[in-house]
Scaffold this motif. Structure first.
Motif, PDB file in Angstrom:
ATOM      1  N   MET A   1       4.086   1.213 -13.653  1.00  0.00           N
ATOM      2  CA  MET A   1       4.623   0.722 -12.395  1.00  0.00           C
ATOM      3  C   MET A   1       5.007  -0.744 -12.576  1.00  0.00           C
ATOM      4  O   MET A   1       4.253  -1.517 -13.158  1.00  0.00           O
ATOM      5  CB  MET A   1       3.560   0.876 -11.307  1.00  0.00           C
ATOM      6  N   GLU A   2       6.172  -1.104 -12.075  1.00  0.00           N
ATOM      7  CA  GLU A   2       6.660  -2.456 -12.269  1.00  0.00           C
ATOM      8  C   GLU A   2       5.846  -3.469 -11.453  1.00  0.00           C
ATOM      9  O   GLU A   2       5.248  -3.149 -10.440  1.00  0.00           O
ATOM     10  CB  GLU A   2       8.153  -2.556 -11.987  1.00  0.00           C
ATOM     11  N   GLY A   3       5.836  -4.705 -11.945  1.00  0.00           N
ATOM     12  CA  GLY A   3       4.994  -5.755 -11.382  1.00  0.00           C
ATOM     13  C   GLY A   3       5.253  -6.070  -9.922  1.00  0.00           C
ATOM     14  O   GLY A   3       4.324  -6.346  -9.173  1.00  0.00           O
ATOM     15  N   GLU A   4       6.511  -6.024  -9.494  1.00  0.00           N
ATOM     16  CA  GLU A   4       6.836  -6.343  -8.106  1.00  0.00           C
ATOM     17  C   GLU A   4       6.223  -5.323  -7.148  1.00  0.00           C
ATOM     18  O   GLU A   4       5.673  -5.683  -6.112  1.00  0.00           O
ATOM     19  CB  GLU A   4       8.359  -6.398  -7.934  1.00  0.00           C
ATOM     20  N   ARG A   5       6.313  -4.053  -7.506  1.00  0.00           N
ATOM     21  CA  ARG A   5       5.707  -3.006  -6.664  1.00  0.00           C
ATOM     22  C   ARG A   5       4.193  -3.142  -6.650  1.00  0.00           C
ATOM     23  O   ARG A   5       3.553  -2.939  -5.626  1.00  0.00           O
ATOM     24  CB  ARG A   5       6.111  -1.625  -7.164  1.00  0.00           C
ATOM     25  N   GLN A   6       3.611  -3.471  -7.803  1.00  0.00           N
ATOM     26  CA  GLN A   6       2.165  -3.661  -7.866  1.00  0.00           C
ATOM     27  C   GLN A   6       1.727  -4.800  -6.952  1.00  0.00           C
ATOM     28  O   GLN A   6       0.723  -4.685  -6.262  1.00  0.00           O
ATOM     29  CB  GLN A   6       1.707  -3.938  -9.299  1.00  0.00           C
ATOM     30  N   GLN A   7       2.481  -5.884  -6.952  1.00  0.00           N
ATOM     31  CA  GLN A   7       2.133  -7.018  -6.097  1.00  0.00           C
ATOM     32  C   GLN A   7       2.236  -6.637  -4.620  1.00  0.00           C
ATOM     33  O   GLN A   7       1.433  -7.077  -3.804  1.00  0.00           O
ATOM     34  CB  GLN A   7       3.027  -8.228  -6.407  1.00  0.00           C
ATOM     35  N   ALA A   8       3.226  -5.826  -4.288  1.00  0.00           N
ATOM     36  CA  ALA A   8       3.369  -5.373  -2.898  1.00  0.00           C
ATOM     37  C   ALA A   8       2.170  -4.513  -2.502  1.00  0.00           C
ATOM     38  O   ALA A   8       1.627  -4.667  -1.401  1.00  0.00           O
ATOM     39  CB  ALA A   8       4.671  -4.600  -2.730  1.00  0.00           C
ATOM     40  N   PHE A   9       1.749  -3.612  -3.404  1.00  0.00           N
ATOM     41  CA  PHE A   9       0.570  -2.792  -3.111  1.00  0.00           C
ATOM     42  C   PHE A   9      -0.674  -3.666  -2.997  1.00  0.00           C
ATOM     43  O   PHE A   9      -1.503  -3.476  -2.115  1.00  0.00           O
ATOM     44  CB  PHE A   9       0.369  -1.720  -4.175  1.00  0.00           C
ATOM     45  N   ARG A  10      -0.807  -4.636  -3.896  1.00  0.00           N
ATOM     46  CA  ARG A  10      -1.961  -5.542  -3.856  1.00  0.00           C
ATOM     47  C   ARG A  10      -2.016  -6.281  -2.514  1.00  0.00           C
ATOM     48  O   ARG A  10      -3.064  -6.378  -1.882  1.00  0.00           O
ATOM     49  CB  ARG A  10      -1.910  -6.536  -5.014  1.00  0.00           C
ATOM     50  N   ALA A  11      -0.867  -6.773  -2.066  1.00  0.00           N
ATOM     51  CA  ALA A  11      -0.807  -7.500  -0.792  1.00  0.00           C
ATOM     52  C   ALA A  11      -1.216  -6.598   0.370  1.00  0.00           C
ATOM     53  O   ALA A  11      -1.968  -7.026   1.262  1.00  0.00           O
ATOM     54  CB  ALA A  11       0.597  -8.062  -0.576  1.00  0.00           C
ATOM     55  N   ARG A  12      -0.745  -5.351   0.363  1.00  0.00           N
ATOM     56  CA  ARG A  12      -1.124  -4.413   1.433  1.00  0.00           C
ATOM     57  C   ARG A  12      -2.614  -4.116   1.412  1.00  0.00           C
ATOM     58  O   ARG A  12      -3.264  -4.051   2.453  1.00  0.00           O
ATOM     59  CB  ARG A  12      -0.346  -3.097   1.287  1.00  0.00           C
ATOM     60  N   LEU A  13      -3.165  -3.926   0.213  1.00  0.00           N
ATOM     61  CA  LEU A  13      -4.588  -3.621   0.092  1.00  0.00           C
ATOM     62  C   LEU A  13      -5.440  -4.799   0.561  1.00  0.00           C
ATOM     63  O   LEU A  13      -6.419  -4.613   1.294  1.00  0.00           O
ATOM     64  CB  LEU A  13      -4.928  -3.244  -1.352  1.00  0.00           C
ATOM     65  N   ILE A  14      -5.065  -5.992   0.174  1.00  0.00           N
ATOM     66  CA  ILE A  14      -5.829  -7.175   0.581  1.00  0.00           C
ATOM     67  C   ILE A  14      -5.720  -7.395   2.086  1.00  0.00           C
ATOM     68  O   ILE A  14      -6.714  -7.725   2.744  1.00  0.00           O
ATOM     69  CB  ILE A  14      -5.368  -8.413  -0.223  1.00  0.00           C
ATOM     70  N   ALA A  15      -4.539  -7.177   2.645  1.00  0.00           N
ATOM     71  CA  ALA A  15      -4.374  -7.314   4.094  1.00  0.00           C
ATOM     72  C   ALA A  15      -5.259  -6.315   4.828  1.00  0.00           C
ATOM     73  O   ALA A  15      -5.881  -6.645   5.850  1.00  0.00           O
ATOM     74  CB  ALA A  15      -2.908  -7.120   4.480  1.00  0.00           C
ATOM     75  N   ARG A  16      -5.338  -5.093   4.311  1.00  0.00           N
ATOM     76  CA  ARG A  16      -6.187  -4.077   4.953  1.00  0.00           C
ATOM     77  C   ARG A  16      -7.659  -4.452   4.849  1.00  0.00           C
ATOM     78  O   ARG A  16      -8.423  -4.232   5.788  1.00  0.00           O
ATOM     79  CB  ARG A  16      -5.925  -2.705   4.332  1.00  0.00           C
ATOM     80  N   LEU A  17      -8.070  -5.021   3.717  1.00  0.00           N
ATOM     81  CA  LEU A  17      -9.453  -5.487   3.577  1.00  0.00           C
ATOM     82  C   LEU A  17      -9.776  -6.533   4.636  1.00  0.00           C
ATOM     83  O   LEU A  17     -10.865  -6.522   5.221  1.00  0.00           O
ATOM     84  CB  LEU A  17      -9.687  -6.087   2.190  1.00  0.00           C
ATOM     85  N   GLU A  18      -8.838  -7.423   4.887  1.00  0.00           N
ATOM     86  CA  GLU A  18      -9.045  -8.457   5.909  1.00  0.00           C
ATOM     87  C   GLU A  18      -9.154  -7.839   7.295  1.00  0.00           C
ATOM     88  O   GLU A  18      -9.980  -8.258   8.107  1.00  0.00           O
ATOM     89  CB  GLU A  18      -7.918  -9.487   5.840  1.00  0.00           C
ATOM     90  N   GLU A  19      -8.331  -6.826   7.575  1.00  0.00           N
ATOM     91  CA  GLU A  19      -8.412  -6.120   8.857  1.00  0.00           C
ATOM     92  C   GLU A  19      -9.778  -5.461   9.024  1.00  0.00           C
ATOM     93  O   GLU A  19     -10.371  -5.495  10.106  1.00  0.00           O
ATOM     94  CB  GLU A  19      -7.327  -5.049   8.957  1.00  0.00           C
ATOM     95  N   LEU A  20     -10.254  -4.842   7.959  1.00  0.00           N
ATOM     96  CA  LEU A  20     -11.556  -4.180   8.022  1.00  0.00           C
ATOM     97  C   LEU A  20     -12.669  -5.188   8.256  1.00  0.00           C
ATOM     98  O   LEU A  20     -13.604  -4.918   9.020  1.00  0.00           O
ATOM     99  CB  LEU A  20     -11.815  -3.395   6.728  1.00  0.00           C
ATOM    100  N   ALA A  21     -12.594  -6.350   7.622  1.00  0.00           N
ATOM    101  CA  ALA A  21     -13.611  -7.383   7.816  1.00  0.00           C
ATOM    102  C   ALA A  21     -13.607  -7.867   9.258  1.00  0.00           C
ATOM    103  O   ALA A  21     -14.674  -8.061   9.862  1.00  0.00           O
ATOM    104  CB  ALA A  21     -13.373  -8.544   6.859  1.00  0.00           C
ATOM    105  N   THR A  22     -12.427  -8.022   9.836  1.00  0.00           N
ATOM    106  CA  THR A  22     -12.324  -8.427  11.236  1.00  0.00           C
ATOM    107  C   THR A  22     -12.919  -7.351  12.145  1.00  0.00           C
ATOM    108  O   THR A  22     -13.676  -7.659  13.066  1.00  0.00           O
ATOM    109  CB  THR A  22     -10.851  -8.682  11.618  1.00  0.00           C
ATOM    110  N   GLY A  23     -12.597  -6.102  11.875  1.00  0.00           N
ATOM    111  CA  GLY A  23     -13.140  -4.996  12.669  1.00  0.00           C
ATOM    112  C   GLY A  23     -14.647  -4.920  12.576  1.00  0.00           C
ATOM    113  O   GLY A  23     -15.330  -4.655  13.565  1.00  0.00           O
ATOM    114  N   GLU A  24     -15.185  -5.166  11.394  1.00  0.00           N
ATOM    115  CA  GLU A  24     -16.638  -5.132  11.216  1.00  0.00           C
ATOM    116  C   GLU A  24     -17.288  -6.269  11.997  1.00  0.00           C
ATOM    117  O   GLU A  24     -18.320  -6.078  12.636  1.00  0.00           O
ATOM    118  CB  GLU A  24     -16.993  -5.231   9.729  1.00  0.00           C
ATOM    119  N   ALA A  25     -16.682  -7.435  11.975  1.00  0.00           N
ATOM    120  CA  ALA A  25     -17.234  -8.566  12.723  1.00  0.00           C
ATOM    121  C   ALA A  25     -17.212  -8.286  14.223  1.00  0.00           C
ATOM    122  O   ALA A  25     -18.182  -8.589  14.936  1.00  0.00           O
ATOM    123  CB  ALA A  25     -16.447  -9.832  12.408  1.00  0.00           C
ATOM    124  N   LEU A  26     -16.153  -7.683  14.704  1.00  0.00           N
ATOM    125  CA  LEU A  26     -16.057  -7.364  16.131  1.00  0.00           C
ATOM    126  C   LEU A  26     -17.020  -6.252  16.535  1.00  0.00           C
ATOM    127  O   LEU A  26     -17.483  -6.205  17.672  1.00  0.00           O
ATOM    128  CB  LEU A  26     -14.630  -6.959  16.489  1.00  0.00           C
TER     129      LEU A  26
END
Length: 112
Positions: A1-26
């Motif tokens: 898989m090319e690097g640009e697509r990997q970075q896009a997936f990485r960004a989505r995964l990290i954003a979702r982790l942040e959402e989950l952390a916010t949900g857990e705090a709430l």
């Protein structure tokens, strides 16, 4: 898989982790121990509080499971194994990864 697509997936995964952390705090308040003082709260109110607590705990378990899946996907990205089935090694369909970037199995293996 090319690097640009990997970075896009990485960004989505990290954003979702942040959402989950916010949900857990709430959701922390909902998981607190329910006081069963019959003088201050009626029976139905206690039952409602217990049900709310159980729902908050279940939501927390689901967030934790998704967090584990996402962290495993990030490890696969780091190791160059992202996009390949962890069971059979075949490539995971792009549409499946687009829908769920944390997917670890191809459709054949996911079906069993």
């Amino acid at each position: 898989m090319e690097g640009e697509r990997q970075q896009a997936f990485r960004a989505r995964l990290i954003a979702r982790l942040e959402e989950l952390a916010t949900g857990e705090a709430l959701g922390r308040d909902g998981k607190k121990v329910v006081q069963l003082d019959q003088q201050s709260v009626g029976r139905l109110s206690r039952m409602d509080a217990l049900q709310s607590q159980a729902m908050a705990q279940a939501a927390s378990r689901m967030r934790l499971a998704e967090e584990r899946r996402i962290k495993a996907a990030l490890v696969r990205l780091d190791e160059g194994e992202f996009g390949y089935c962890t069971d059979c090694g075949d490539e995971i369909a792009a549409a499946r990864l687009k829908h769920d970037p944390a997917a670890a199995l191809c459709m054949s293996c996911a079906r069993g």
